[in-house]
Design an enzyme around this catalytic site. Structure first.
Site, PDB file in Angstrom:
ATOM      1  N   HIS A 121       0.846  -1.186   0.000  1.00 20.03           N
ATOM      2  CA  HIS A 121       0.000   0.000   0.000  1.00 20.03           C
ATOM      3  C   HIS A 121       0.884   1.240   0.000  1.00 20.03           C
ATOM      4  CE1 HIS A 121      -3.513  -2.309   1.738  1.00 20.03           C
ATOM      5  NE2 HIS A 121      -2.531  -3.038   2.227  1.00 20.03           N
TER       6      HIS A 121
ATOM      7  N   GLU B  19       2.708  -0.920   4.307  1.00 18.43           N
ATOM      8  CA  GLU B  19       2.433   0.442   3.856  1.00 18.43           C
ATOM      9  C   GLU B  19       3.753   1.140   3.553  1.00 18.43           C
ATOM     10  OE1 GLU B  19      -0.485   2.049   3.502  1.00 18.43           O
ATOM     11  OE2 GLU B  19      -1.948   0.885   4.666  1.00 18.43           O
TER      12      GLU B  19
ATOM     13  N   ASP C 154      -3.806   2.135  -4.818  1.00 18.53           N
ATOM     14  CA  ASP C 154      -2.446   2.264  -4.279  1.00 18.53           C
ATOM     15  C   ASP C 154      -1.707   0.928  -4.395  1.00 18.53           C
ATOM     16  OD1 ASP C 154      -4.364   1.392  -2.197  1.00 18.53           O
ATOM     17  OD2 ASP C 154      -2.661   1.420  -0.829  1.00 18.53           O
TER      18      ASP C 154
END
Ligand SMILES: [Zn+2]
Length: 194
Positions: free
Chosen positions: A43, A125, A171
């Site tokens: 992400h 992330e 994303d």
């Protein structure tokens, strides 16, 4: 009685990676019984979007973000989310949830013939902006982390949020260099999104 140390266990303790800064998130649950953790999901995130270097992402994942601190935060007020890992622009690595547990990063999702990717994936992330590029230090940290996860869990696939929730999520987006990650990892092409 003698115990033989396992070479891998020095790096991992109950799903926590030894080279990451730890900040425990309350946003997680148990994985379903028998879950085979064979997917890594990438992400991008930054709070506020496009601003780097603050503590807001860590605050979001630990439910300590001040929703009034920025107008954008009002648009996400109250969400309870997490990822297993977060890699900052300088490559600094954070972990919020044990990889043995289920973090809340994927939402409605489907990949490699299975739904609910949170059940059996590890979520990473990258500090960044959807569609924009990422830093060399982030690829370096990411490749090292993916390799370490692959030694501990039966990883067969790595994909972006955009691949497991197409149409709903985009994303990390076009600025992420999948070919570079593949070269760094030297994993077979079929592990990567087509
Ligand atoms: Zn995402």
């Amino acid at each position: 009685m003698t115990t033989r140390p396992e070479p891998r266990s020095a790096l991992w303790r109950a799903g926590w990676y030894g080279f990451a800064r730890q900040l425990a998130s309350p946003n997680f649950g148990a994985r379903p019984g028998g879950a085979r953790v064979d997917l890594i999901v990438l992400h991008s995130i930054s709070l506020p979007p496009g601003q780097y270097g603050g503590e807001e992402v860590q605050q979001l994942f630990s439910n300590t973000l001040d929703w009034n601190a920025h107008p954008y935060f009002k648009s996400i007020e109250g969400v309870a989310v997490s990822a297993h890992f977060y890699i900052r622009r300088n490559g600094e690595l954070w972990q919020f949830v044990s990889c043995d547990d289920r973090a809340w990063h994927a939402g409605n999702s489907h990949y490699r013939g299975r739904d609910n990717c949170n059940d059996d994936s590890v979520g990473i992330e990258l500090e960044g902006l959807e569609g924009a590029t990422f830093e060399p230090a982030q690829y370096e940290a990411l490749a090292g982390l993916c390799a370490a996860i692959g030694q501990q869990y039966p990883v067969q696939h790595i994909a972006g949020h955009e691949h497991i929730a197409p149409g709903r999520k985009s994303d990390p987006g076009e600025g992420f260099d999948w070919a570079l990650l593949q070269r760094c990892l030297a994993w077979p092409k079929q592990c990567f999104p087509r």
